[in-house]
Scaffold this active site. Sequence first.
Site, PDB file in Angstrom:
ATOM      1  N   SER A   1      31.636 -25.810  27.881  1.00 53.30           N
ATOM      2  CA  SER A   1      31.372 -24.511  27.255  1.00 53.30           C
ATOM      3  C   SER A   1      31.241 -23.420  28.301  1.00 53.30           C
ATOM      4  O   SER A   1      30.684 -23.629  29.369  1.00 53.30           O
ATOM      5  CB  SER A   1      30.094 -24.572  26.418  1.00 53.30           C
TER       6      SER A   1
ATOM      7  N   LYS B   1      28.869 -30.893  21.827  1.00 53.83           N
ATOM      8  CA  LYS B   1      29.619 -29.640  21.989  1.00 53.83           C
ATOM      9  C   LYS B   1      29.947 -29.029  20.629  1.00 53.83           C
ATOM     10  O   LYS B   1      29.901 -27.803  20.455  1.00 53.83           O
ATOM     11  CB  LYS B   1      30.908 -29.908  22.774  1.00 53.83           C
TER      12      LYS B   1
ATOM     13  N   HIS C   1      26.840 -27.393  19.436  1.00 54.69           N
ATOM     14  CA  HIS C   1      26.703 -26.162  20.235  1.00 54.69           C
ATOM     15  C   HIS C   1      27.516 -25.041  19.608  1.00 54.69           C
ATOM     16  O   HIS C   1      27.031 -23.917  19.434  1.00 54.69           O
ATOM     17  CB  HIS C   1      27.168 -26.433  21.668  1.00 54.69           C
ATOM     18  N   ASN C   2      28.761 -25.335  19.266  1.00 54.90           N
ATOM     19  CA  ASN C   2      29.623 -24.306  18.699  1.00 54.90           C
ATOM     20  C   ASN C   2      29.143 -23.864  17.324  1.00 54.90           C
ATOM     21  O   ASN C   2      29.271 -22.690  16.958  1.00 54.90           O
ATOM     22  CB  ASN C   2      31.068 -24.802  18.628  1.00 54.90           C
TER      23      ASN C   2
ATOM     24  N   GLU D   1      26.452 -21.519  17.869  1.00 49.93           N
ATOM     25  CA  GLU D   1      27.089 -20.276  18.334  1.00 49.93           C
ATOM     26  C   GLU D   1      27.549 -19.428  17.149  1.00 49.93           C
ATOM     27  O   GLU D   1      27.355 -18.201  17.128  1.00 49.93           O
ATOM     28  CB  GLU D   1      28.273 -20.650  19.222  1.00 49.93           C
TER      29      GLU D   1
END
Length: 483
Positions: free
Chosen positions: A132, A186, A189-190, A193
């Site tokens: 990232s 990940k 995480h996105n 986001e």
Amino acid sequence: MTEAAQANIGVIGMAVMGSNLARNLASREGNTVAIFNRSPERTRGVVAAHPEAGFVASETIDEFVASLQKPRTAIIMVQAGAGTDAVIDQLTERFEPGDIIVDGGNALFTDTIRREKAVSPTGIHFVGAGISGGEEGALKGPSIMPGGTAESYKTLGPILSSIAAVSEGEPCVTHIGTDGAGHFVKMIHNGIEYADMQLIAEAYDLLRYNAGLTPAEIADVFTEWNKGQLESYLIEITAEVLRQVDATTGKPLVDVILDQAGSKGTGVWTVQNALALGVPVSGIAEAVFARSLSSHPEQREAAAGLPGPANTVAVADRDAFVEDVRQALYASKIVAYSQGFDAIRAGAAEYNWNIDLGAVSRIWRGGCIIRAQFLNRIADAYAAEPNLAALLTAPYFAEAFTEGQEAWRRVVISATQSGLPAPAFSSSLAYYDGLRAKRLPAAVVQGQRDFFGAHTYKRVDAEGTFHTLWSGDRTEISATDSH
């Protein structure tokens, strides 16, 4: 083009992310980097543009493999999907037991699990690594989330640590867990986001249309917020976006950007997998849906004439409202992160990953898109209580709700009265109230389910499972007796 076995690390794929990652690797002491792209012209272009990197360039996959020292380590930075599978197949045919293949793309974690199972019998290590930070992060230091075997991390860990962002003296990389764990984290995480970006956008909307601030004034507000609890990369860049003036029209750039938000799918994956795991991620889901709604102009045009409030509600005290929005944004962010970490915990249980949630929060403090001061508080919470039932119940965050929940409610009311859509603010508040409720209307839902489908229910005052004979005399029976 190559001499044999010069490089300790290789990168396949010389688009911007791949070439930037290769440049980052080459800039770190002790690394010699082999590079390869299926189009030799692109490889030559990267070498010509960056002679200082000392790349070991190859024009064929065989030359690339020959240029790597054993155990060979290659990072794949090509388009997710069939292209990644093709490169993995090429490397698997040529690599030997103990060598390491790293997929650094945005792969769906279930694809990573499948690929690891296919490669593992050869003795080659397959590592799915979430990376990232975008193009800048790849070049200057990303946050890296590698999965794979513990053995592979002995070789890979020092290399990745050499290029990762550094926060408070620690490289923003840790071994997440086996097979697809890195890409799963990940993905979450996105998803976070998505929620963070939507919440900031809703804060902008409220400040602009209820408080009457200009984009430049809101940029100043965000810059001030970035000095406190809300300090983060996304707040910082939003201020930059709002301050930008369009050279053609002289208007704020935000006013000439088409209000249709794109998506590359990782937010959707987060919501789909959270649903499958039975984890509510309502803040993330509403952010995904908000992008979807924005991208249906034909429906929005058809609905433009539907009734709404006659006017937005002018706030009586602008400064007080700005502070309310700040507190609402902070509270909603806590919910988004709490939901995201719940999903990571559930994924770890489902797929037998031993994921350290505190370590995840620490590697997100630098390099990645959601890097923020806030993550130190999350790390502290998991350090104090590793098995925390829900992040938002940690003492620090509970205190933040004590201070901010009334402001949060006022902001949601203001949005509703003005007809301003604030789905992420609203759903985050609803989740908070649902989680803290002593009793939920789920009892009604269970009654309905039992009525039409004999799905049974439990009682608060007795052990066992029960069913009411709704189409009969409506007596209650033990579910065991009904079979």
